[in-house]
Design a protein around this motif. Structure first.
Motif, PDB file in Angstrom:
ATOM      1  N   TRP A 164      -4.418  26.120  -8.707  1.00 44.41           N
ATOM      2  CA  TRP A 164      -5.156  27.371  -8.826  1.00 44.41           C
ATOM      3  C   TRP A 164      -6.606  27.140  -9.266  1.00 44.41           C
ATOM      4  N   LYS A 165      -6.818  26.191 -10.136  1.00 44.15           N
ATOM      5  CA  LYS A 165      -8.178  25.909 -10.605  1.00 44.15           C
ATOM      6  C   LYS A 165      -9.127  25.551  -9.468  1.00 44.15           C
ATOM      7  N   PRO A 166      -8.690  24.782  -8.460  1.00 42.61           N
ATOM      8  CA  PRO A 166      -9.604  24.504  -7.345  1.00 42.61           C
ATOM      9  C   PRO A 166     -10.034  25.752  -6.586  1.00 42.61           C
ATOM     10  N   VAL A 167      -9.215  26.821  -6.636  1.00 41.77           N
ATOM     11  CA  VAL A 167      -9.545  28.068  -5.934  1.00 41.77           C
ATOM     12  C   VAL A 167     -10.397  28.981  -6.813  1.00 41.77           C
ATOM     13  N   TYR A 168      -9.967  29.152  -8.078  1.00 43.56           N
ATOM     14  CA  TYR A 168     -10.640  30.096  -8.965  1.00 43.56           C
ATOM     15  C   TYR A 168     -11.782  29.466  -9.758  1.00 43.56           C
ATOM     16  N   GLY A 169     -11.849  28.128  -9.792  1.00 41.42           N
ATOM     17  CA  GLY A 169     -12.965  27.452 -10.438  1.00 41.42           C
ATOM     18  C   GLY A 169     -12.981  27.549 -11.947  1.00 41.42           C
ATOM     19  N   ARG A 170     -11.804  27.775 -12.548  1.00 42.80           N
ATOM     20  CA  ARG A 170     -11.745  27.897 -13.999  1.00 42.80           C
ATOM     21  C   ARG A 170     -10.335  27.547 -14.469  1.00 42.80           C
ATOM     22  N   GLY A 171     -10.220  27.304 -15.768  1.00 37.97           N
ATOM     23  CA  GLY A 171      -8.909  27.059 -16.341  1.00 37.97           C
ATOM     24  C   GLY A 171      -8.111  28.342 -16.450  1.00 37.97           C
ATOM     25  N   ALA A 172      -6.840  28.187 -16.763  1.00 41.62           N
ATOM     26  CA  ALA A 172      -5.978  29.356 -16.942  1.00 41.62           C
ATOM     27  C   ALA A 172      -6.493  30.205 -18.101  1.00 41.62           C
ATOM     28  N   HIS A 173      -6.319  31.514 -17.981  1.00 42.59           N
ATOM     29  CA  HIS A 173      -6.845  32.453 -18.968  1.00 42.59           C
ATOM     30  C   HIS A 173      -6.089  32.330 -20.288  1.00 42.59           C
ATOM     31  N   GLU A 174      -6.851  32.403 -21.359  1.00 37.08           N
ATOM     32  CA  GLU A 174      -6.255  32.461 -22.695  1.00 37.08           C
ATOM     33  C   GLU A 174      -6.809  33.682 -23.404  1.00 37.08           C
ATOM     34  N   PHE A 175      -5.926  34.494 -23.971  1.00 44.93           N
ATOM     35  CA  PHE A 175      -6.353  35.736 -24.612  1.00 44.93           C
ATOM     36  C   PHE A 175      -5.313  36.121 -25.647  1.00 44.93           C
ATOM     37  N   THR A 176      -5.736  36.940 -26.584  1.00 49.01           N
ATOM     38  CA  THR A 176      -4.867  37.384 -27.668  1.00 49.01           C
ATOM     39  C   THR A 176      -4.396  38.814 -27.409  1.00 49.01           C
ATOM     40  N   PRO A 177      -3.386  39.279 -28.146  1.00 51.56           N
ATOM     41  CA  PRO A 177      -3.027  40.695 -28.043  1.00 51.56           C
ATOM     42  C   PRO A 177      -4.200  41.623 -28.320  1.00 51.56           C
ATOM     43  N   ALA A 178      -5.095  41.222 -29.229  1.00 50.02           N
ATOM     44  CA  ALA A 178      -6.276  42.047 -29.518  1.00 50.02           C
ATOM     45  C   ALA A 178      -7.202  42.102 -28.302  1.00 50.02           C
ATOM     46  N   ASP A 179      -7.379  40.974 -27.612  1.00 47.92           N
ATOM     47  CA  ASP A 179      -8.185  40.964 -26.387  1.00 47.92           C
ATOM     48  C   ASP A 179      -7.558  41.879 -25.336  1.00 47.92           C
ATOM     49  N   TYR A 180      -6.244  41.807 -25.234  1.00 49.48           N
ATOM     50  CA  TYR A 180      -5.510  42.659 -24.284  1.00 49.48           C
ATOM     51  C   TYR A 180      -5.743  44.131 -24.604  1.00 49.48           C
ATOM     52  N   ASP A 181      -5.606  44.490 -25.880  1.00 46.86           N
ATOM     53  CA  ASP A 181      -5.805  45.885 -26.285  1.00 46.86           C
ATOM     54  C   ASP A 181      -7.217  46.359 -25.955  1.00 46.86           C
ATOM     55  N   GLU A 182      -8.194  45.491 -26.163  1.00 49.09           N
ATOM     56  CA  GLU A 182      -9.578  45.869 -25.874  1.00 49.09           C
ATOM     57  C   GLU A 182      -9.752  46.164 -24.392  1.00 49.09           C
ATOM     58  N   ALA A 183      -9.142  45.331 -23.549  1.00 52.07           N
ATOM     59  CA  ALA A 183      -9.247  45.544 -22.108  1.00 52.07           C
ATOM     60  C   ALA A 183      -8.550  46.835 -21.692  1.00 52.07           C
ATOM     61  N   MET A 184      -7.386  47.102 -22.256  1.00 53.20           N
ATOM     62  CA  MET A 184      -6.662  48.325 -21.897  1.00 53.20           C
ATOM     63  C   MET A 184      -7.424  49.564 -22.369  1.00 53.20           C
ATOM     64  N   ALA A 185      -7.954  49.506 -23.584  1.00 55.09           N
ATOM     65  CA  ALA A 185      -8.689  50.653 -24.121  1.00 55.09           C
ATOM     66  C   ALA A 185      -9.954  50.924 -23.325  1.00 55.09           C
TER      67      ALA A 185
END
Length: 277
Positions: free
Chosen positions: A22-43
């Protein structure tokens, strides 16, 4: 707004699959995020409830455990509906299913294109029956994959029709409108009353996405389309903007995407009919 397609998996849940394929296609490592990051995105898009899951594909070495999904949901402020990530090729899959139910998970995410199983195989009927008996919703990754290890022959949404005919009481969601086989998804929804599709990532291929929404209108299945952002690949706010922009770019001679269609995607709530209330 209800987001039916969000992820919680950690980078280490991918094994070598992300970096190798997947990295060769998306050009980045796998996503890392916290529940707080998730909440911020949903809000950020006023998401009031969201389905959340990881990925399990034993053949690819990909695994999000049930206990991680349970913990992630418990640590979010968002009203999350946890789905267990299962692979029906695992010998103990029914034990894993029972464990997920005991942890309060309400659905199952399946990934045949990477798990390398054919959903039509009747050997999995006991698994589907167990899902029905437990009142679980099955969400399928259907359609494309960037991974050379994936088997596209088991990822056409028409395979869901076969499962639905044998198990008409099983509530199923086809992810990503089954892209690039959106037309096959639409006709599958039309004939199977308990099959739905999320529209996650449809805006990333806007011509196909536009035609898919137009076909949903023509075949009268808009009420079985649901919103999905595919977080963390996109935030819900980015998904909403993408859908609005795509729907507004009417090609010459094509039917318009009606305002009521977009309104349903962004504000409709089919959870009662799915048993997810």
């Amino acid at each position: 707004m209800i987001d039916f397609h969000t992820h919680c998996q950690r980078p280490d849940h991918w094994g070598h699959e992300w970096d190798d394929h997947w990295k060769p296609v998306y050009g980045r490592g796998a996503h890392e995020f916290t529940p707080a990051d998730y909440d911020e995105a949903m809000a950020g898009a006023n998401v009031t409830a969201a389905c959340v899951f990881g990925i399990r594909a034993t053949a690819a070495g990909v695994l999000t455990p049930n206990d991680y999904t349970e913990k992630f949901c418990a640590e979010t402020a968002t009203d999350t509906i946890g789905f267990m990530a299962l692979d029906p090729t695992d010998p103990d899959v029914l034990d894993q299913l029972a464990d997920g139910v005991a942890r309060g998970l309400r659905g199952i995410k399946l990934y045949p294109v990477l798990a390398l199983f054919d959903p039509r195989d009747t050997a999995y009927d006991p698994f589907y029956r167990a899902a029905v008996d437990a009142g679980l919703v099955v969400l399928w990754h259907m359609g494309a994959t960037p991974s050379p290890a994936g088997d596209l022959s088991v990822s056409n949404p028409l395979v869901v029709d076969d499962v639905a005919r044998r198990h008409p009481d099983l509530v199923q969601i086809i992810a990503h409108l089954g892209h690039p086989w959106q037309r096959e998804t639409i006709v599958t929804l039309r004939k199977n009353r308990r099959v739905y599709s999320d529209v996650s990532a449809c805006w990333a291929r806007p011509m196909d996405g536009y035609l898919a929404l137009a076909r949903a209108q023509e075949w009268d299945v808009v009420d079985r389309l649901v919103f999905g952002s595919d977080f963390p690949l996109w935030t819900p706010a980015e998904a909403v903007a993408g859908i609005r922009e795509m729907a507004g770019q009417r090609p010459s001679g094509f039917p318009e995407i009606r305002k009521e269609t977009v309104e349903w995607l962004l504000n409709g709530d089919p959870r009662p009919s799915m048993g997810l209330t």
